[in-house]
Design a protein around this motif. Sequence first.
Motif, PDB file in Angstrom:
ATOM      1  N   ASP A  14       0.868   4.816   2.182  1.00 25.52           N
ATOM      2  CA  ASP A  14       0.233   5.358   3.389  1.00 25.52           C
ATOM      3  C   ASP A  14      -0.630   6.565   3.024  1.00 25.52           C
ATOM      4  O   ASP A  14      -0.301   7.310   2.099  1.00 25.52           O
ATOM      5  N   HIS A  66       0.838  -1.203   0.000  1.00 30.15           N
ATOM      6  CA  HIS A  66       0.000   0.000   0.000  1.00 30.15           C
ATOM      7  C   HIS A  66       0.872   1.252   0.000  1.00 30.15           C
ATOM      8  O   HIS A  66       2.078   1.178   0.255  1.00 30.15           O
ATOM      9  N   HIS A 122       4.566  -0.383  -0.213  1.00 32.26           N
ATOM     10  CA  HIS A 122       5.296  -1.218   0.746  1.00 32.26           C
ATOM     11  C   HIS A 122       4.335  -2.043   1.598  1.00 32.26           C
ATOM     12  O   HIS A 122       3.157  -1.691   1.752  1.00 32.26           O
TER      13      HIS A 122
HETATM   14 FE   LIG Z   1       2.486   1.706   5.600  1.00 31.60          FE
END
Ligand SMILES: [Fe+2]
Length: 318
Positions: free
Chosen positions: A142, A140, A269
Amino acid sequence: MTVKTPEAIEVTADKINVLKPYELTDHLERGRVLMFPTPPLELPSEDDLRFLKEQTPEYHTTKNISYYPRAGLLRGIKAPPDVEQRTLGILKDYQDRVEACLHRLIPSFTPDWRSATSSLRVFEENNRGLPIRTRSDLIHLDAGTYGAARGDLILRFLTNLDDKDRVWRCKGTVSDLVETFGEAAGLARNEGLLRDSLLNRVGSGLVRGLSKVFPATATLERSAYDQAMRHMHNYMKESEEFQQDPEGVVEICFKPRSCWLVFADMAGHSCLSGEFAMINTFMVPRGNFRHQEFSPWEVLSRYAAGKSALAPEIPFGM
Ligand SMILES: [Fe+2]
């Protein structure tokens, strides 16, 4: 469109002394992960680490125990006052140390930045049984963790405090991810994408007022930018096809007692395994970039204008 493999750059102790100006920030602006095999700062003492590892797990109430420096609050723990005080002290000290270290390593990113959280993770990341959007083991970007970022970036400094490797699976950088999956994630290719609605503006005003009295409510603030990034985050975690497709995937192993630094909203990540770690977060204004073309805000702006979301080719070091 090809999904790129995020690069990991090793910054050894020798290299730190001979860095060129902007060398580290130029890597970070391109969505790369900087790995420090030797910590560039003093870690918490062995005694403090033993305390965090052995005495805090039973008191966890959420995914992390987090210290919020601006509000002076500790969240995610319900423990006797002495345990809470000592935990807060360790997390605060380490945040201060990371902040000083980053002032030294990446000074051009620090004007007007905000110290966001100092977080502790003490549970094995593999199979934690969390809801899908909260899981760390799905790749994903953030988004929206600290209220409205409005184009500011989420810089994370991580420290593996465990005796075994922490393993990340990475895939894609924000520009090629938006270019390839923006439509599937529901991002509109028009100027409305980054324009705040009346509801956003009124809501943000209310939250900002409220957060002066209740600092934790600041996380409720949202903007059109944050919603777009949240759509990307959710799409990536919820798409089985995206998670399974090996194109652009790389596994990175972070050794025990090593550190790394990354814009968590620029490199796709996930954390496959690892148990005991600290995560220190800072919000960096996109205006601090040497090349704002790389920032997620500019990526989304190009996309919204119907252009390619990819950044222009800028030679490294320029
Ligand atoms: Fe993350």
